[in-house]
Design a protein around this motif. Structure first.
Motif, PDB file in Angstrom:
ATOM      1  N   ARG A  22      23.494  -4.349  10.026  1.00 46.99           N
ATOM      2  CA  ARG A  22      24.410  -3.475   9.304  1.00 46.99           C
ATOM      3  C   ARG A  22      25.328  -4.398   8.504  1.00 46.99           C
ATOM      4  O   ARG A  22      25.998  -5.253   9.062  1.00 46.99           O
ATOM      5  N   VAL A  23      25.350  -4.224   7.183  1.00 51.25           N
ATOM      6  CA  VAL A  23      26.084  -5.127   6.300  1.00 51.25           C
ATOM      7  C   VAL A  23      27.129  -4.338   5.522  1.00 51.25           C
ATOM      8  O   VAL A  23      26.788  -3.388   4.811  1.00 51.25           O
ATOM      9  N   PHE A  24      28.400  -4.714   5.695  1.00 47.91           N
ATOM     10  CA  PHE A  24      29.463  -4.087   4.920  1.00 47.91           C
ATOM     11  C   PHE A  24      29.620  -4.863   3.621  1.00 47.91           C
ATOM     12  O   PHE A  24      29.790  -6.076   3.619  1.00 47.91           O
ATOM     13  N   VAL A  25      29.558  -4.140   2.496  1.00 46.74           N
ATOM     14  CA  VAL A  25      29.729  -4.744   1.182  1.00 46.74           C
ATOM     15  C   VAL A  25      31.089  -4.301   0.663  1.00 46.74           C
ATOM     16  O   VAL A  25      31.401  -3.110   0.667  1.00 46.74           O
ATOM     17  N   GLY A  26      31.899  -5.258   0.237  1.00 44.64           N
ATOM     18  CA  GLY A  26      33.229  -4.944  -0.270  1.00 44.64           C
ATOM     19  C   GLY A  26      33.188  -3.901  -1.370  1.00 44.64           C
ATOM     20  O   GLY A  26      32.163  -3.660  -2.000  1.00 44.64           O
ATOM     21  N   THR A  27      34.324  -3.270  -1.578  1.00 40.35           N
ATOM     22  CA  THR A  27      34.415  -2.146  -2.496  1.00 40.35           C
ATOM     23  C   THR A  27      35.345  -2.458  -3.662  1.00 40.35           C
ATOM     24  O   THR A  27      36.294  -3.212  -3.522  1.00 40.35           O
ATOM     25  N   GLY A  28      35.074  -1.854  -4.797  1.00 35.74           N
ATOM     26  CA  GLY A  28      35.964  -1.991  -5.960  1.00 35.74           C
ATOM     27  C   GLY A  28      36.058  -3.426  -6.426  1.00 35.74           C
ATOM     28  O   GLY A  28      35.042  -4.092  -6.627  1.00 35.74           O
ATOM     29  N   VAL A  29      37.277  -3.917  -6.578  1.00 34.57           N
ATOM     30  CA  VAL A  29      37.456  -5.287  -7.057  1.00 34.57           C
ATOM     31  C   VAL A  29      37.039  -6.321  -6.014  1.00 34.57           C
ATOM     32  O   VAL A  29      36.875  -7.489  -6.339  1.00 34.57           O
ATOM     33  N   ALA A  30      36.843  -5.884  -4.769  1.00 42.36           N
ATOM     34  CA  ALA A  30      36.419  -6.806  -3.706  1.00 42.36           C
ATOM     35  C   ALA A  30      34.895  -6.878  -3.573  1.00 42.36           C
ATOM     36  O   ALA A  30      34.379  -7.593  -2.726  1.00 42.36           O
ATOM     37  N   GLU A  31      34.173  -6.134  -4.418  1.00 45.57           N
ATOM     38  CA  GLU A  31      32.717  -6.142  -4.323  1.00 45.57           C
ATOM     39  C   GLU A  31      32.157  -7.509  -4.705  1.00 45.57           C
ATOM     40  O   GLU A  31      32.479  -8.037  -5.774  1.00 45.57           O
ATOM     41  N   PRO A  32      31.343  -8.099  -3.846  1.00 42.72           N
ATOM     42  CA  PRO A  32      30.713  -9.383  -4.178  1.00 42.72           C
ATOM     43  C   PRO A  32      29.549  -9.162  -5.147  1.00 42.72           C
ATOM     44  O   PRO A  32      28.392  -9.075  -4.739  1.00 42.72           O
ATOM     45  N   ARG A  33      29.864  -9.058  -6.416  1.00 37.01           N
ATOM     46  CA  ARG A  33      28.868  -8.666  -7.420  1.00 37.01           C
ATOM     47  C   ARG A  33      27.679  -9.620  -7.480  1.00 37.01           C
ATOM     48  O   ARG A  33      26.539  -9.186  -7.642  1.00 37.01           O
ATOM     49  N   THR A  34      27.924 -10.902  -7.358  1.00 36.65           N
ATOM     50  CA  THR A  34      26.822 -11.871  -7.395  1.00 36.65           C
ATOM     51  C   THR A  34      25.883 -11.654  -6.226  1.00 36.65           C
ATOM     52  O   THR A  34      24.652 -11.659  -6.386  1.00 36.65           O
TER      53      THR A  34
END
Length: 84
Positions: A22-34
Motif C-alpha cells: 500500500r503506497v501513499f502518494v502525496g497530494t497537491g503540491v506535495a505530489e512526487p510528480r517525477t
C-alpha cells in the motif's frame, strides 16, 4: 547537506516496492510528480497488486461552509502581546 543524503531516485523507489504494498502518494503540491511519471511508465513486473492511495479534494476554495462546517479553531491563539 542533511536532507540531500535522504534523496533516492525513482528507480530506487520502484526497486523497493513489492507486490501487495500500500503506497501513499502525496497530494497537491506535495505530489512526487517525477515518481508518479516513472511509476506510470514502468514495465517492472514487481508493480502488480499495488494499492496507490492519493487524497483529492473536489471542493471549491470559495464555498461558504456547506453543512454548517466552520473551519475556525475551537481555541484561537491568544494575541501576541498577551492582552485580550
Amino acid at each position: 547537506m542533511g536532507w540531500e543524503k535522504q534523496l533516492v531516485s525513482p528507480e530506487q523507489v520502484i526497486h523497493m516496492m513489492r507486490p501487495g504494498m500500500r503506497v501513499f502518494v502525496g497530494t497537491g503540491v506535495a505530489e512526487p510528480r517525477t515518481l508518479v511519471k516513472h511509476l506510470l511508465a514502468s514495465h517492472c513486473n514487481k508493480l502488480v497488486d499495488l494499492e496507490l492511495i492519493q487524497l483529492a479534494s473536489f471542493a471549491e476554495g470559495d464555498r461558504r461552509r456547506p453543512c454548517g462546517f466552520d473551519p475556525q479553531p475551537s481555541f484561537p491563539d491568544p494575541p501576541i502581546d498577551g492582552n485580550r
